[in-house]
Design an enzyme around this catalytic site. Sequence first.
Site, short mmCIF file in Angstrom:
data_model
loop_
_atom_site.label_atom_id
_atom_site.label_comp_id
_atom_site.label_asym_id
_atom_site.label_seq_id
_atom_site.Cartn_x
_atom_site.Cartn_y
_atom_site.Cartn_z
N ASP A 198 -4.55 12.33 9.57
CA ASP A 198 -3.59 13.35 10.03
C ASP A 198 -3.27 13.25 11.52
O ASP A 198 -2.80 14.22 12.12
CB ASP A 198 -4.08 14.77 9.71
CG ASP A 198 -4.28 15.01 8.23
OD1 ASP A 198 -3.31 14.84 7.48
OD2 ASP A 198 -5.41 15.34 7.82
N HIS A 220 1.71 10.98 4.91
CA HIS A 220 2.20 10.64 6.24
C HIS A 220 3.56 11.31 6.45
O HIS A 220 4.57 10.87 5.92
CB HIS A 220 2.32 9.12 6.39
CG HIS A 220 1.00 8.42 6.23
ND1 HIS A 220 0.88 7.05 6.22
CD2 HIS A 220 -0.26 8.90 6.09
CE1 HIS A 220 -0.39 6.72 6.08
NE2 HIS A 220 -1.09 7.83 5.99
N ARG A 279 -4.35 -3.57 -13.46
CA ARG A 279 -3.73 -3.96 -12.20
C ARG A 279 -2.22 -4.04 -12.37
O ARG A 279 -1.71 -4.07 -13.50
CB ARG A 279 -4.29 -5.30 -11.70
CG ARG A 279 -5.79 -5.22 -11.40
CD ARG A 279 -6.36 -6.54 -10.91
NE ARG A 279 -7.80 -6.44 -10.69
CZ ARG A 279 -8.36 -6.07 -9.53
NH1 ARG A 279 -7.59 -5.82 -8.48
NH2 ARG A 279 -9.67 -5.98 -9.41
#
Length: 426
Positions: free
Chosen positions: A13, A43, A152
């Site tokens: 943060d 973000h 994956r």
Amino acid sequence: MGHVIVVDLGFGDAGKGTVVDHLCRTSPVTAVVRFNGGAQAAHNVVADDGRHHTFAQFGSGTFAPRVRTHLSRFMLVDPLALAAEADHLRRLGVGDALDRLTVDRDALLTTPYHRAANRARERARGAARHGSCGMGIGETASYALAHDDAPRAGDCLSPARLRRRLAAVHDWYRASFPSGEAVPDVAACADAFTAFAGRVRIVGGGHLHGLLRSGDVVFEGAQGVLLDERHGFHPYTTWSTTTFANAETLLDEAGASAARLGVLRAYATRHGPGPFVTEDAALTAALPEPHNGTGPWQGAFRAGHLDAVALRYALEVAGGADGLAVTHLDVAGARPDLRVCRAYELPEGRIGRLPAGEGGLDRQAALTRRLLTARPVYAPLGEPVETIEQALGVPVVLTSHGPTAADKHATGQPLSRNPGTLRRTA
């Protein structure tokens, strides 16, 4: 500018996203590479025109036209969360985010079953919660360590294999948490993941080598060094390498290098439980943040004073930085009561540095117990940039006085790769 790795030196943060956005708007950056964490990243970027987006898997330079995102093999990719994020970007006028995205075929997939297991495990801890984001990141990583057939990204190109691997995760979840929350059936999940593969480019490891040759690349880290899976304060950590190490591995494989940019606030914050030596309840109450509130899984957002001891530790375990970006200087300018912690008082005496050697999780847990008894030794913060440079011995190359790219200013100190700085691989 050259290639740059952006890493948070605290508990997260600190403003990595807004720093990446600034770099992509002011330099000829061609791509942002994500190299750790997954959909739990948050973000926050505010464009100059007021648009706001919380970047999780897309690179925080996506508001800048033509800047691509590459999710490396170290990312934990959540296709469902990625689709939701792309939808929000589309509503903000960024309709081509998926067209500018590539995903390494070896990146692990986070599924609804990992997410449900994460939440069930955290609920079972009761008052001893670790502060998880509830997004399944730790479960994705731990499942892959125990199972060779963990799904994956490349499996999304092979529907039969994908379905088998998703079924294995589903059955593991149901066996481990029989009373856990409801989850989608395997067929529905497989259909969604196959659609994901039809919408994005899934590529091999050589794709990144081409990106690095085509122009400047920013490597965007997630969370912070003090949460690192090996060097953080266990058990209040992440299942992710949050230092520069993963990015440097990718660069080494391509025969390239990058400058290391450490990001920190002019004061300290922490989201969720765990040791926080400089926490100040009055600052927490006085400095609420619109995009960092109390979360049902992560817990409360906490504020405190700049902690030079913790930051020195972060720099040492991360192998050093070539420059620093200091954010939230507008807050520091309005708060003459802010201080800097230069040492800790412990029962055995005063220390100015934390031990940073390798020692495993037991050693990190013991360090956590010590920190819970520590008391800060304060001095006035003074001029923040000067104080930070003096305390950490690293030049400040970028300052930030607000959330937008226009609020960022280069100090004139160069950011360049220093080959003499200690490098760590873990």
